[in-house]
Design a protein around this motif. Structure first.
Motif, PDB file in Angstrom:
ATOM      1  N   UNK A  56     -67.162   1.786 -18.221  1.00  0.00           N
ATOM      2  CA  UNK A  56     -67.534   0.628 -17.405  1.00  0.00           C
ATOM      3  C   UNK A  56     -66.409   0.260 -16.439  1.00  0.00           C
ATOM      4  N   UNK A  57     -66.138   1.195 -15.552  1.00  0.00           N
ATOM      5  CA  UNK A  57     -65.177   1.019 -14.472  1.00  0.00           C
ATOM      6  C   UNK A  57     -65.557   1.998 -13.369  1.00  0.00           C
ATOM      7  N   UNK A  58     -65.084   1.760 -12.168  1.00  0.00           N
ATOM      8  CA  UNK A  58     -65.502   2.553 -11.012  1.00  0.00           C
ATOM      9  C   UNK A  58     -64.427   3.552 -10.610  1.00  0.00           C
ATOM     10  N   UNK A  59     -64.817   4.487  -9.760  1.00  0.00           N
ATOM     11  CA  UNK A  59     -63.833   5.422  -9.209  1.00  0.00           C
ATOM     12  C   UNK A  59     -62.802   4.684  -8.355  1.00  0.00           C
ATOM     13  N   UNK A  60     -63.238   3.603  -7.720  1.00  0.00           N
ATOM     14  CA  UNK A  60     -62.289   2.789  -6.958  1.00  0.00           C
ATOM     15  C   UNK A  60     -61.273   2.146  -7.881  1.00  0.00           C
TER      16      UNK A  60
END
Length: 982
Positions: A441-445
């Motif tokens: 639950x985290x983005x590539x950004x």
């Protein structure tokens, strides 16, 4: 890795099995069992650590290495790391031994640490007048310590004989001669530390002293003598007492013992168990030295103004030391924990939870993914912890950190409780964060931004010799290939979401430690004062070896003066003055805005600045503001005190404009609602409650109250009721005033004055500043006692006087350089009364401030009066010619080699402004100090120390002799209620 503050805490997944233990304050040793040898991965060892190997040599730097490191080997097998840098005419040198507290025998904990102390005692030539006559007494002391560990011995009789033999040996000894020698030739920062896997000896060496330094250093390891063991061990006791009074230390110790119960990472507490310090293993220490202090197990790590030519000198001095490598380290097991293991630790404040898992060794392939996983949680500016816990103010504090060592590692996740918050709730909050990592639950950004933040801190670390040396010595200790270190950031960029999810699931499993910090009084151990007869110190003593070292001819280093227009530029903005210094190393900037405005001017301004980071800006939420700054690679920090406040913007210079715009918008329209303010106040009240229960905080607050009374930073604050009555509108108003107040601006970055001035304009500067307030001491002739149960007493002396003119500043500087080493020699080396003792003169930072002669000693409570007598008699003793010469030599050498680090130039220039200096004052100050003769200094010291005194004593009052204390000044009780204005 982020820097650990003794104990940070990290995450895990629920486990099927739970065991619970309660640990008291003293602690005991933990059992051990056999397992794999160093670097081997046995069936119970999950680390995957590779065997220790000789570092791969590098005759030429790697093409992608900005530090330009080369790696060499001397003929005796000793490794040498070199990182050339010409910024200052000196180099930072670490001599590293790959043996630390992990290698302590289980029956002799603390051994590696007190051996570290003994390596400062000299050799057969340094530190002695006649080693042949000294040696029989040193040998007898060794035998007596062996007898002390035998069952049924008459302990009192043996200790009395050790004391007598120490006195007999002392007639030939020169305590602290190594320190004195290095001071005289300008070698500074002499120190050492013992870590889990290594012992590291530190010095900062002028580049014209290479030959002298190398000659002396080589003898420290090839030819040491364990003199003055009896009083030095008592100094180690005092270090142990400091750790007993430090709840974070106790929590960390319990954490490691629980996580590594059958390994030296767990069973050795570093400083050592009390029962082992009472009967130290002198012969075990000798065996430890013989086994691990070998050239093949050591490295010389250097960063600074050197080149490959230094290798010739190192080979000449260290090369002849031939010594075979000792046997491999004893086996130790790293078994997995049996599910969740809970343990309670009593603390005086800061209730909370620390979760921990075993990880891998530092050179394991999963290291990079684990570090990125940690950065996603909290990278110093943002992350999942920031967004889920800190910004919504669900806990008082929280953080994460991986510690990757040579054989294994661990991951910590911690949270401190708000008032009334339960331990189970904190643990659930932390485990929920683990679940987010495991589910991705985290983005590539988020990934890219976390790595960018680490890259920024990586570049800042490499700005100093200390940072570069630390990076190299870690590589040697942990058997990391230098190519892997150089490629660390590039490899982080390659880490994917899948990589993070995998390591989170693999390592943050159900087998973890849960340390619960429970508010409860700890039982202080009972350690009796030893019968140490003070060793007589003769300041005229000088070994022939030291004399020969001093006579080695060197070309003096020419001092460098900071010049306006060359090293820095001054300018004027609408908001006030600006000082700019150029960053020649990288594209990072720091802009600081300093206001003469604090809590005495606006009782809510500090609360407002503390609330700003958890508030939104206009229509942006706090999370959106935090993310925007994070993605820019920019951070905002605030500071606030009773008289001053500041805002610091830093990061990547290409985003300076965007960062300024965001900061101005934030100050102009902070979005603070009732819920945000209420949560911030609740956190502040929790922090305050923790402070008034923490021994270290109480000690410092007591000293500040003794010195400044109601003007102490701890007293001149809004009360709890005033904070609770605050409204969002009041805080918004406080913050908005920063856009109109005159202030001082400093900029360190790649831009010159004109380009920096075009951007670094915060507000309109229409409200004039009030100017600097003077710092004034309370009326002297008082002794304030703060009664608190502690292992140590802390005693501070202040002899106040009006602001220091140039004459007082010169005399005070010379006296400080004179008395510091003397106090160390007389109070610690000769008597074993303290681990930390210091004295000197503080002219204060502003021309309008009061000045004061000062002294401090921290000592076991039953030694308080002996320590006070030793400090005062030493400070008031007649000036000694030999010691005065050493002090002047030190001042001159420090001036020649001293350089203001580029990042510190703007602040340094403003400090000189506050002292009434328009140009670099160091040359004139040095000249004034060196011109003082003995008679003039004695007159100044007599006047300084005959003035009325302020004394602060913090400790267990019932163990003090108040009749003796009254001889110093009238006694006044200073209870906690007076120390804090809450």
């Amino acid at each position: 890795m982020k820097t650990r503050v003794l104990l940070l805490a990290l995450l895990a997944a629920c486990g099927p099995k739970t065991t619970t233990t309660t640990v008291g304050g003293g602690g005991g040793t933990t059992g051990g069992s056999a397992g794999g040898t160093i670097g081997e991965t046995g069936p119970a060892n999950p680390s995957g650590a590779r065997a220790i190997e000789t570092p791969k040599l590098l005759a030429q730097p790697l093409p992608n290495d900005p530090m330009k490191v080369t790696i060499h080997k001397l003929s005796n097998g000793m490794t040498v790391y070199l990182a050339p840098d010409k910024e200052v005419p000196s180099f930072q040198a670490h001599v590293v031994v790959r043996a630390g507290s992990r290698h302590d025998p289980q029956q002799s904990t603390g051994l590696a640490h007190y051996l570290e102390h003994m390596v400062f005692k000299g050799s057969r030539e340094l530190g002695t007048l006649d080693y042949a006559k000294e040696k029989p007494h040193v040998d007898r002391i060794a035998q007596l310590y062996a007898d002390l560990r035998k069952p049924g011995t008459d302990r009192a009789k043996i200790l009395k004989e050790i004391d007598a033999e120490t006195q007999a040996a002392a007639q030939y000894q020169i305590p602290n001669e190594l320190d004195q020698l290095y001071d005289q030739i300008g070698i500074t920062g002499l120190n050492a530390f013992t870590a889990n896997d290594a012992t590291v000896y530190i010095s900062n060496v002028p580049n014209n002293r290479i030959a002298q330094w190398a000659k002396v250093e080589a003898t420290r390891y090839s030819d040491p003598v364990w003199r003055l063991f009896w009083p030095e061990l008592e100094a180690v006791y005092e270090e142990k007492n400091r750790s007993i009074d430090n709840p974070l230390w106790r929590v960390e110790e319990t954490f490691l013992k629980t996580l590594f119960p059958k390994h030296g990472y767990g069973w050795s507490s570093g400083i050592g168990e009390i029962e082992h310090l009472k009967s130290p293993a002198y012969q075990d220490m000798e065996a430890f030295f013989a086994r691990y202090y070998t050239p093949q197990n050591m490295a010389i790590v250097i960063s600074g103004d050197v080149d490959a030519s230094i290798l010739t000198t190192l080979e000449k001095e260290f090369g002849p030391w031939k010594k075979p490598p000792g046997p491999a380290v004893d086996p130790a097991a790293l078994p997995q924990l049996p599910g969740r293991v809970a343990v309670d630790v009593p603390v005086p404040s800061n209730e909370g939870v620390v979760l921990g898992w075993q990880l891998v060794a530092a050179n394991h392939p999963d290291r990079v993914a684990l570090e990125v996983m940690d950065l996603l949680l909290l990278d110093g500016t943002s992350g999942i912890i920031q967004r889920d816990l800190l910004l919504p103010q669900k806990v008082a504090n929280a953080g994460s950190d991986p510690e990757l060592m040579r054989e294994s590692g661990y991951f910590q996740l911690h949270a401190d409780a708000l008032a009334g918050q339960k331990h189970d709730e904190l643990e659930k909050l932390l485990l929920a964060l683990v679940g987010k990592l495991q589910r991705g639950e985290f983005t590539d950004t988020d990934l890219a931004t976390a790595v960018l933040t680490r890259e920024i801190s990586w570049q800042m670390e490499a700005e100093s010799n200390q940072g570069r040396v630390g990076r190299m010595h870690d590589a040697f200790i942990n058997n990391e290939a230098w190519a892997d270190v150089v490629a660390r950031i590039d490899n982080m960029r390659k880490v994917t979401k899948a990589d993070v999810m995998r390591v989170a699931k693999q390592y943050l499993n159900g087998n973890f430690v849960a340390v619960r910090k429970v508010k409860k009084d700890q039982e202080l151990p009972k350690i009796e004062k030893p019968g140490i007869t003070p060793v007589k110190v003769d300041p005229s003593r000088l070994s022939a070896y030291k004399k020969a070292i001093l006579e080695i001819k060197t070309a003096p280093i020419e001092p460098v003066v900071l010049k306006e227009g060359t090293d820095y530029q001054r300018g004027k903005l609408a908001t006030g003055p600006i000082v700019v210094a150029k960053n020649q190393r990288n594209a990072l900037f720091t802009a600081t805005f300093e206001f003469d405005h604090g809590s005495k001017d606006d009782k809510l301004v500090c609360l407002a600045l503390e609330t700003l980071p958890v508030s939104g800006a206009g229509k942006k939420t706090a999370q959106q503001v935090s993310r925007a700054l994070h993605e820019l690679g920019v951070r905002v920090d605030t500071v606030c005190a009773k008289d001053e406040s500041g805002i610091v913007l830093s990061g990547i210079d290409r985003n300076f404009e965007a960062g300024m715009k965001l900061l101005e918008d934030w100050l102009a329209s902070p979005a603070i609602d009732d819920a945000t303010l209420k949560a911030r106040v609740a956190t502040t009240l929790t922090e305050r409650a923790n402070v008034i229960s923490d021994p270290q905080a109480i000690t410092f607050a007591a000293s500040q109250f003794a010195a400044f009374g109601k003007d102490s930073e701890f007293v001149a604050v809004p009360s709890n009721k005033q904070l609770q009555a605050a409204t969002p509108a009041q805080l918004v108003k406080s913050l908005s005033t920063f856009l109109h107040r005159k202030h001082r601006t400093s900029y360190f970055g790649p831009r010159a004055l004109a380009a920096a001035s075009a951007v670094a304009v915060l507000g309109d500067g229409k409200v004039a500043g009030r100017g600097k307030r003077p710092t004034k001491y309370r009326t002297a002739n008082t002794l304030l006692i703060t009664d608190h149960p502690m292992a140590q007493s802390h005693v501070r002396f202040y002899w106040p006087r009006k602001s220091a003119d140039n004459a007082a500043r010169a005399a005070g500087a010379l006296y400080s350089e004179y008395i510091g080493p003397v106090l160390f020699q007389e109070v610690r080396e000769a008597r074993g009364l303290a681990y930390s003792v210091r004295g000197g003169f503080n002219p204060s930072s502003k021309k309008i401030d009061d000045a004061a002669a000062l002294a401090y000693v921290g000592t076991q409570t039953d030694k308080t009066h002996d320590a006070i007598e030793a400090v005062l008699s030493t400070m008031k003793a007649p000036i000694d010619d030999a010691r005065l010469k050493r002090a002047k030599d030190t001042i001159m050498e420090n001036y020649r080699v001293g350089r203001v680090p580029p990042r510190q130039i703007p602040d340094t220039v403003y400090t000189w402004d506050d002292q009434g200096e328009t140009t670099d004052p160091r040359a004139a100050r040095t000249e004034r100090a060196l011109k003082l003769d003995k008679a003039a200094l004695e007159t100044w010291v007599k006047d300084a120390l005959s003035r009325k005194v302020i004394v602060s004593v913090t400790g267990d009052r019932k163990k003090l002799d108040e009749a003796k204390l009254k001889q110093l000044a009238p006694i006044t009780a200073a209870p906690l209620t007076q120390l804090f204005g809450y």
